[in-house]
Design an enzyme around this catalytic site. Structure first.
Site, short mmCIF file in Angstrom:
data_model
loop_
_atom_site.label_atom_id
_atom_site.label_comp_id
_atom_site.label_asym_id
_atom_site.label_seq_id
_atom_site.Cartn_x
_atom_site.Cartn_y
_atom_site.Cartn_z
N CYS A 1 0.81 -1.06 -0.06
CA CYS A 1 -0.07 -0.08 -0.04
C CYS A 1 0.77 1.20 0.15
CB CYS A 1 -1.14 -0.07 1.26
SG CYS A 1 -2.54 1.18 0.96
N GLU B 1 -1.57 -8.91 3.41
CA GLU B 1 -1.79 -9.36 4.75
C GLU B 1 -3.07 -9.66 5.37
OE1 GLU B 1 -1.23 -6.39 3.90
OE2 GLU B 1 -1.73 -4.71 5.86
N HIS C 1 -3.96 -4.69 0.14
CA HIS C 1 -3.31 -5.37 1.43
C HIS C 1 -3.13 -6.72 1.71
CE1 HIS C 1 -2.69 -1.40 4.10
NE2 HIS C 1 -3.71 -1.07 3.31
N1 GLN Z 1 -1.49 6.77 2.63
C1 GLN Z 1 -1.79 6.08 1.49
C2 GLN Z 1 -3.27 6.35 0.81
O1 GLN Z 1 -3.92 6.59 1.53
C3 GLN Z 1 -1.65 4.73 1.89
C4 GLN Z 1 -2.56 4.16 2.77
C5 GLN Z 1 -2.16 2.79 3.24
O2 GLN Z 1 -1.23 2.35 3.43
N2 GLN Z 1 -3.06 2.05 3.73
O3 GLN Z 1 -3.45 5.80 -0.32
#
Ligand code: GLN
Length: 559
Positions: free
Chosen positions: A395, A523, A521
């Site tokens: 992410c 995970e 994600h």
């Molecule tokens: N800050 C980034 C976004 O809003 C990544 C978010 C995250 O890692 N969950 O896209």
């Protein structure tokens, strides 16, 4: 393959509830106990699922600080939930929905909305009965919708907390309304061992049960968490002072792996207590598959070291799903790994410190938000790329890997994410178009499961063995589509997309032992018996690198 669902036994009659409360202090691992109880019930053929109550006023966990409260776990349906839902899913192999997490914010919101609609006209709206009724309505509604035999309800916090009182009162009422045979109270406490004399202390448990009884709840079962197994005389003492049968006092000592907890509880006859209290049974959980799954998680000396580079490095719970996923992958490969947290801010103050990354077999940059530490993460991604250290970005880690490649390979000076530098000359990562104009923070990110298409001929395609996967998301920013071809011309490969190829989901650097990152994600999709394939590939690459290091070391010392 273990799927967590055993053949159903039919259970006529009303739905049943197991209430799990906590005493003495938080952080005892009540979530693991709750997951283990649901596991044992399911392994006995019952349709049982857990749910978590969080007594804070936030509507969901999405607006809380992961350093203090642990990670925000995202469900398939896009709920931003308490991290215990992750524990439940990893024990049970069932994708839960966001209604398996109830918060005071949600409960009060419903009650206040109903009041505004005039549903309580003429009444004075109160905690009892209006709030407690809403709690009971939600618990019974969930059990009904899921067609459950047993709903295992974990109440967050500790008995005696002001915030938790309405929930305990609702449970107390449910015992009266749903019947003694349909409700069971499990109380989880802590049994300290005095270091000087090695004596196992039961007093905190006694006091905590007194507090619970003062509220009107007599526990049926007590589970005592402790560092070592609880001696029989301590069990006897607790039984005597708390009015609980001695064979309903269970010891839950620290173990080599949390996945052993169901086995340890059942080893002491946990289901005998359930049979007795819920008038069920006989319940004979089939745990053969689970035993096989747990075995590779048992202790071994770590053979490889993974560096986790980020800013939320204080509380291990901030990234519990990433940690667990790494361990799932390692167990699958028959190796053991250690995870070390490195604060990325130090690379900003002292770039030479990046050299320390050479000591690690893999570098992982997880999700995150905001400017602090981001330059250090961008530098760490670049260091891993140049020095052929296996790298996985998730992410935020994906977005910063793209920024890093843009700056250092594509020559786009000052490239950045507009989250971090709104006036960057090269907005390689930018706000999702549908996010423009959104000014409310709660539940407004791109959330939950989306389908992802994988490009043929890429490493991602080989690793997943499929053209299509479904994964969970939580982000506001994305790789700017205007820069995709520019980065690809410089050698980066975007190997997966979603939303009809509009949204980049995976990037990889060809010719590197392993340099991959994902917008989703991964995970949240790893299970002990089925690690997420990209984690397995990353840990395999890290293992190969550790092995290579050892051989080089042997060669140089032999020479
Ligand atoms: N800050 C980034 C976004 O809003 C990544 C978010 C995250 O890692 N969950 O896209």
């Amino acid at each position: 393959v273990f799927k967590g669902v055993s053949p159903r036994v039919s259970m006529p009659g009303p739905r049943k509830y197991v209430f799990v409360t906590g005493g003495v202090m938080s952080g005892l691992g009540k979530g693991v106990i709750t997951a283990s109880i649901a596991k044992l019930l399911r392994a006995s053929g019952l349709n049982a699922l857990p749910m978590k109550i969080d007594p804070y006023i936030n509507v969901d966990a999405g607006t809380m600080n992961p350093i203090v409260h642990g990670e925000v776990y995202v469900t398939q349906d896009g709920g931003e939930c308490d991290m215990d839902l992750g524990t439940y899913e990893r024990f049970l192999g069932v994708d839960l929905t966001k209604d398996h997490n109830m918060t005071t914010g949600q409960v009060y919101r419903s009650v206040i909305d109903a009041e505004r609609r005039g549903e309580y006209l003429g009444e004075c709206v109160q905690i009892i009965p209006h709030v407690t009724n809403e709690v009971k309505r939600r618990l019974r509604g969930l059990a009904e919708r899921r067609g459950l035999d047993v709903l295992v309800v974990e109440s967050g916090g500790t008995v005696g907390d002001i915030e938790g009182l309405p929930y305990l009162e609702a449970f107390r009422q449910m015992r009266a309304e749903d019947g003694r045979d349909n409700t069971m109270f499990v109380h989880v406490t802590w049994g300290p061992v005095l270091p000087s004399v090695g004596e196992f202390k039961t007093k905190p448990t006694q006091h905590s049960v007194q507090e619970l009884r003062r509220i009107g709840i007599q526990p049926d079962v007590i589970v005592v968490r402790s560092s070592s197994p609880m001696p029989e005389d301590a069990k006897r003492k607790i039984a005597l002072y708390t009015n609980v049968e001695q064979d309903a006092v269970f010891s839950s000592p620290d173990l080599e792996t949390i996945y052993e907890v169901p086995l340890v509880l059942e080893g002491q006859g946990f289901m005998r207590a359930v049979e007795r209290d819920l008038k069920l049974g006989p319940l004979n959980p089939n745990l053969d598959d689970w035993r096989r799954i747990v075995e590779p998680f048992k202790a071994k000396a770590p053979q490889l070291r993974i560096a986790m580079v980020g800013k939320y490095s204080k509380l291990a719970d901030s990234y519990v799903s990433v940690n667990q996923s790494l361990h799932h992958a390692a167990a699958r490969l028959g190796v053991k790994l250690s995870i070390e947290w490195l604060d990325s801010e130090r690379y900003e103050l002292e770039p030479r410190e990046l050299e320390a990354l050479r000591e690690y077999d893999g570098v992982l940059i997880p999700g995150g938000f905001g400017r602090r530490g981001s330059e250090g993460m961008i530098a760490a991604a670049d260091y891993a790329r140049r020095n052929m250290i296996p790298f996985l970005g998730i992410c935020f880690g994906f977005q910063l890997a793209a920024v890093s490649f843009a700056r250092h390979v594509a020559g786009l000076d000052g490239a950045n994410s507009t989250e971090l530098d709104p006036s960057t000359p090269h907005p390689v990562v930018d706000l999702l178009p549908e996010q423009r104009g959104i000014d409310r923070m709660g539940g407004t990110m791109r959330l939950g499961a989306h389908e992802i298409e994988i490009v043929p001929g890429t490493a991602a395609r080989t690793i997943y063995g499929s053209d299509r996967i479904i994964r969970r998301h939580r982000h506001r920013y994305e790789v700017n589509p205007d820069y995709v071809s520019k980065l690809e011309e410089s050698g980066l490969v975007f190997s997966a997309f979603s939303d009809s190829r509009r949204r980049a989901e995976i990037l990889e650097v060809p010719g590197h032992p392993f340099f991959m990152a994902t917008q989703y994600h991964l995970e949240f999709s790893s299970r002990p018996w089925e690690p997420e394939p990209l984690f397995t590939a990353f840990v395999a690459a890290a293992h190969a690198s550790a092995h290579g290091k050892k051989e080089t070391h042997a060669l140089t010392t032999a020479g």
